[in-house]
Structure formats: structure tokens, C-alpha cells
Design an enzyme around this catalytic site. Structure first.
Site, PDB file in Angstrom:
ATOM      1  N   SER A 183      -0.045   2.276   0.139  1.00 26.53           N
ATOM      2  CA  SER A 183       1.126   1.850  -0.628  1.00 26.53           C
ATOM      3  C   SER A 183       1.938   0.851   0.188  1.00 26.53           C
ATOM      4  CB  SER A 183       1.955   3.077  -1.037  1.00 26.53           C
ATOM      5  OG  SER A 183       3.019   2.701  -1.889  1.00 26.53           O
ATOM      6  N   THR A 184       3.169   1.183   0.562  1.00 31.97           N
ATOM      7  CA  THR A 184       4.034   0.242   1.275  1.00 31.97           C
ATOM      8  C   THR A 184       3.371  -0.225   2.570  1.00 31.97           C
ATOM      9  OG1 THR A 184       5.941   1.451   0.415  1.00 31.97           O
ATOM     10  CG2 THR A 184       6.352  -0.121   2.191  1.00 31.97           C
ATOM     11  N   HIS A 209      -0.794   0.860  -4.443  1.00 29.00           N
ATOM     12  CA  HIS A 209       0.319   0.895  -5.383  1.00 29.00           C
ATOM     13  C   HIS A 209       0.856  -0.526  -5.549  1.00 29.00           C
ATOM     14  CE1 HIS A 209       1.119   5.339  -4.085  1.00 29.00           C
ATOM     15  NE2 HIS A 209       0.140   5.237  -4.959  1.00 29.00           N
ATOM     16  N   MET A 302       4.737   5.160   1.475  1.00 32.80           N
ATOM     17  CA  MET A 302       5.816   6.126   1.310  1.00 32.80           C
ATOM     18  C   MET A 302       5.386   7.205   0.326  1.00 32.80           C
ATOM     19  SD  MET A 302       8.936   7.053   2.058  1.00 32.80           S
ATOM     20  CE  MET A 302       9.586   5.588   2.876  1.00 32.80           C
ATOM     21  N   ASP A 305       1.436  10.705  -2.272  1.00 27.13           N
ATOM     22  CA  ASP A 305       0.270  10.452  -3.115  1.00 27.13           C
ATOM     23  C   ASP A 305      -0.977  10.349  -2.233  1.00 27.13           C
ATOM     24  OD1 ASP A 305      -1.221   9.923  -5.408  1.00 27.13           O
ATOM     25  OD2 ASP A 305      -0.901   7.762  -5.275  1.00 27.13           O
TER      26      ASP A 305
END
Length: 361
Positions: A183-184, A209, A302, A305
Site C-alpha cells: 500500500s503506502t 492499493h 498502512m 490488510d
């Protein structure tokens, strides 16, 4: 201490709405809202912000040039506020590659109501960005040659998309697959990792994401950097050696068994772990269909997930790897996977790349 935020956008409406939205959060202080980077740089001489919310297309100096100047002078978490257009997606991906940590999309119509409805997401993105490790981004030099929920809906698990592994699917073939979730900071991590894989590596399925309409451009960008073929996943695509499939924004990516082969399935469904695509959904599908034939990697991001799905992959016999804290922009997702007991090894991003490069499909 509060998070000091500077907004840079040439739209007076956007500046006003973003300022109002962020000012409602008790832990966020809006330092100001500048119409272009020149005004912003003058303001930053007085006080440097903790987070910058930045438009891309602006007069006098474009956002991408401004972002690169910031990263050279004093690396700072930047959230890109970008339009939902193909051109906007391409420029935003350039910004992510240059060091931006997140992107918030904005439509060209009904902008005011959209931004007001997205206020919780924006506040959370600012909080996430404030905790980003900018030193890790700086180390991810490219080699030469969310959907988040609004916080009101219940947090769903992968059960809403597919059943958990039953223990009956653990059969082996000679074909291996790799599943990656991030993600991030993940766009930069994937730009570091995937170009280092040889064309002989196993098929790769990736959940990053990312907003809808951005993943096709992201896959195309990666394809131009890599020896493996990279494209946005479509239902029925085979995970063959030398192929990497990126989950489309706004849809879940699953892996299914078809005889001795593995194929992608792209499907709609509710948010899982407050994301679509969800790493938990991908990892569970791999646990169900591949078991010990698979390798799972969870990287910077973050939230949690992927933590449950990685435990399911681990329990199904897959080898599982988490990115270490030092090389992560945000250590949240790998840390949660470790806490859930589903991680076999913790590695730097450099070592993950070396490990995957040594696996043959």
C-alpha cells in the site's frame, strides 16, 4: 503535537474545502493554502510543514517540479490531489515515483460534494503520511535501464468474497506463483522490486492499493521498466513465468486453479479490510489454490490488510516474507502480518528482490 499541513492548489474552491475539512481534525493544523508552488515556497520559509497536499497542474510551476525540489531540499510527505483522468493518472504516477506517498483523486464535476464526502479519508491519509519514513523512499532509486472505507461501515474479512482454505487444496504442481501485497510506499517499492526480476521468474500477482483508473497506467509504466511482462489483470489471464498481473483499482484480484495452471479472476465485491482490491482476498485465494506452490510477500503499507491472508498462506504451506521496518515507508502491514504469526522471514526490500530473482518458474 499537531500535524502541520500546507495545501497547494490553484483552485480557490479546493483550497477552501480542504482547509475546512482538515481544520475539523483536532490533531491537524492547516498552516495555509497557497495557489501555486511559488507562494508555497515563500510560506515554507517561515515554517516547514509536516505534510503537503499538492495539486499537479498549476500555473508558474507545476506540482511535479515542485515535488522534486522538495525531495532534493528536504524530503517531506506529500499527498497528491489529482484529477480522475488518463493524463492525470500518468502525471500522478510520475509524482509517486518522485516521492509522493499517497494520492487522493478528485472528479472534474461535482467537486465540492465529492471532497466533502471524502473528508474522513483525507484526514486519515494526512495522519498516515505524517508517519511515513521518507528515508526509505530516498533509498528506493529506480535501476537504470484506496479505496479506504469511510470508517462507519463494518470492517469485512475475505469471507465475503471466498471461503477460507479447508485443508483439502494442498496439492503440488511444478508451477510456482508469487503473490505480493502493498500500500503506502508500494508504488516506489514495486518500481524497485519488479525490474530486478528475471523473465524466468514465476508468475506474479500484485495488489497495490490504488484508485480506479490508475492501475492500468501503473502497469504500463512498470512494463516499460521490467524484463517480465506487466499488465493490469483480466479474468482468465494465466500466471505464467515472466508475467506480473496488477489488480485493477476498485476490483478484487483472485488466483484460481485451472488444471495444472493458475489463472486470474477479477471480480467486484464489498470492501475487505476496508480495501478493494484487498491483499487479504488475493492471499486467501492463493492459499486455497496453490498452498506450498506459492510464495507470499507483504510490503510497506498502512493498516492490516493482508495479515490474515498471509497467515492462511503460511498455514497452507506457502513460504511467506515481510519487508523489514527500516526499508518500509510505513511498517504497518508487515508488522501486522508478523503479529498474526504468518511470516516466515523478515527481509529488506533489497534482499526480497534478490530472493525473488533466484526463484525459477
Amino acid at each position: 503535537m499537531s500535524i502541520a499541513v500546507l495545501i497547494v492548489d490553484d483552485s480557490a474552491v479546493v483550497r477552501e474545502i480542504l482547509s475546512q475539512m482538515l481544520s475539523t481534525a483536532p490533531d491537524i493544523e492547516v498552516l495555509g493554502a497557497s495557489p501555486d508552488p511559488i507562494f508555497a515556497m515563500n510560506r515554507m520559509k517561515m515554517r516547514w510543514p509536516d505534510v503537503i497536499v499538492l495539486d499537479i497542474e498549476m500555473p508558474r510551476m507545476d506540482g511535479l517540479t515542485f515535488l522534486r525540489k522538495i525531495m532534493e531540499e528536504r524530503p517531506t510527505p506529500v499527498i497528491i490531489c489529482s484529477s480522475l483522468t488518463e493524463q492525470g493518472a500518468r502525471i500522478t504516477l510520475d509524482a509517486m515515483s518522485a516521492g509522493a506517498v499517497a494520492v487522493i483523486t478528485k472528479p472534474t464535476i461535482n467537486l465540492k460534494s465529492f471532497l466533502q464526502n471524502a473528508s474522513k479519508d483525507l484526514v486519515q491519509e494526512v495522519r498516515n503520511a505524517a508517519g511515513a519514513r521518507m528515508g526509505a523512499l530516498k533509498r528506493m532509486a529506480r535501476p537504470a535501464g484506496h479505496e479506504a472505507g469511510g470508517g462507519i461501515a463494518p470492517k469485512l474479512t475475505a469471507d465475503v468474497v471466498l471461503e477460507a482454505p479447508s485443508g483439502l487444496e494442498k496439492y503440488r504442481t511444478t508451477e510456482k506463483i508469487i503473490a505480493i501485497g502493498t500500500s503506502t510506499g508500494g508504488t516506489q517499492a514495486l518500481e524497485y522490486l519488479l525490474p530486478r526480476l528475471p523473465a524466468t521468474c514465476p508468475g506474479v500477482a500484485v495488489v497495490q492499493h490504488m484508485p480506479e483508473r490508475f492501475t492500468a497506467s501503473f502497469a504500463s509504466r512498470l512494463n516499460g521498466l521490467c524484463r517480465v511482462e506487466v499488465r493490469e489483470a483480466r479474468s482468465g489471464d494465466r500466471l505464467t513465468p515472466g508475467m506480473a498481473l496488477i489488480a485493477p483499482g476498485g476490483r478484487h484480484l483472485l488466483v484460481k486453479r485451472s488444471g495444472a495452471q493458475y489463472v486470474a479472476e477479477v471480480k467486484d465485491g464489498p470492501l475487505v479490510s476496508r480495501h478493494r482490491p484487498s491483499v487479504d482476498v488475493l492471499f486467501r485465494s492463493v492459499a486455497v489454490c496453490a498452498g506450498g506452490n506459492a510464495l507470499g510477500v507483504i510490503m510497506t503499507g498502512m493498516g492490516d490488510d493482508g495479515a490474515r491472508g498471509m497467515r492462511e498462506m503460511h498455514d497452507a504451506g506457502a513460504r511467506t516474507i515481510a519487508q523489514d521496518e527500516e526499508s518500509c515507508v510505513v511498517f504497518g502491514m508487515p508488522a501486522e502480518a508478523i503479529n498474526h504469526g504468518g511470516v516466515d522471514e523478515v527481509m529488506s526490500l533489497e534482499r526480497i528482490a534478490h530472493t525473488l530473482a533466484g526463484i525459477r518458474g
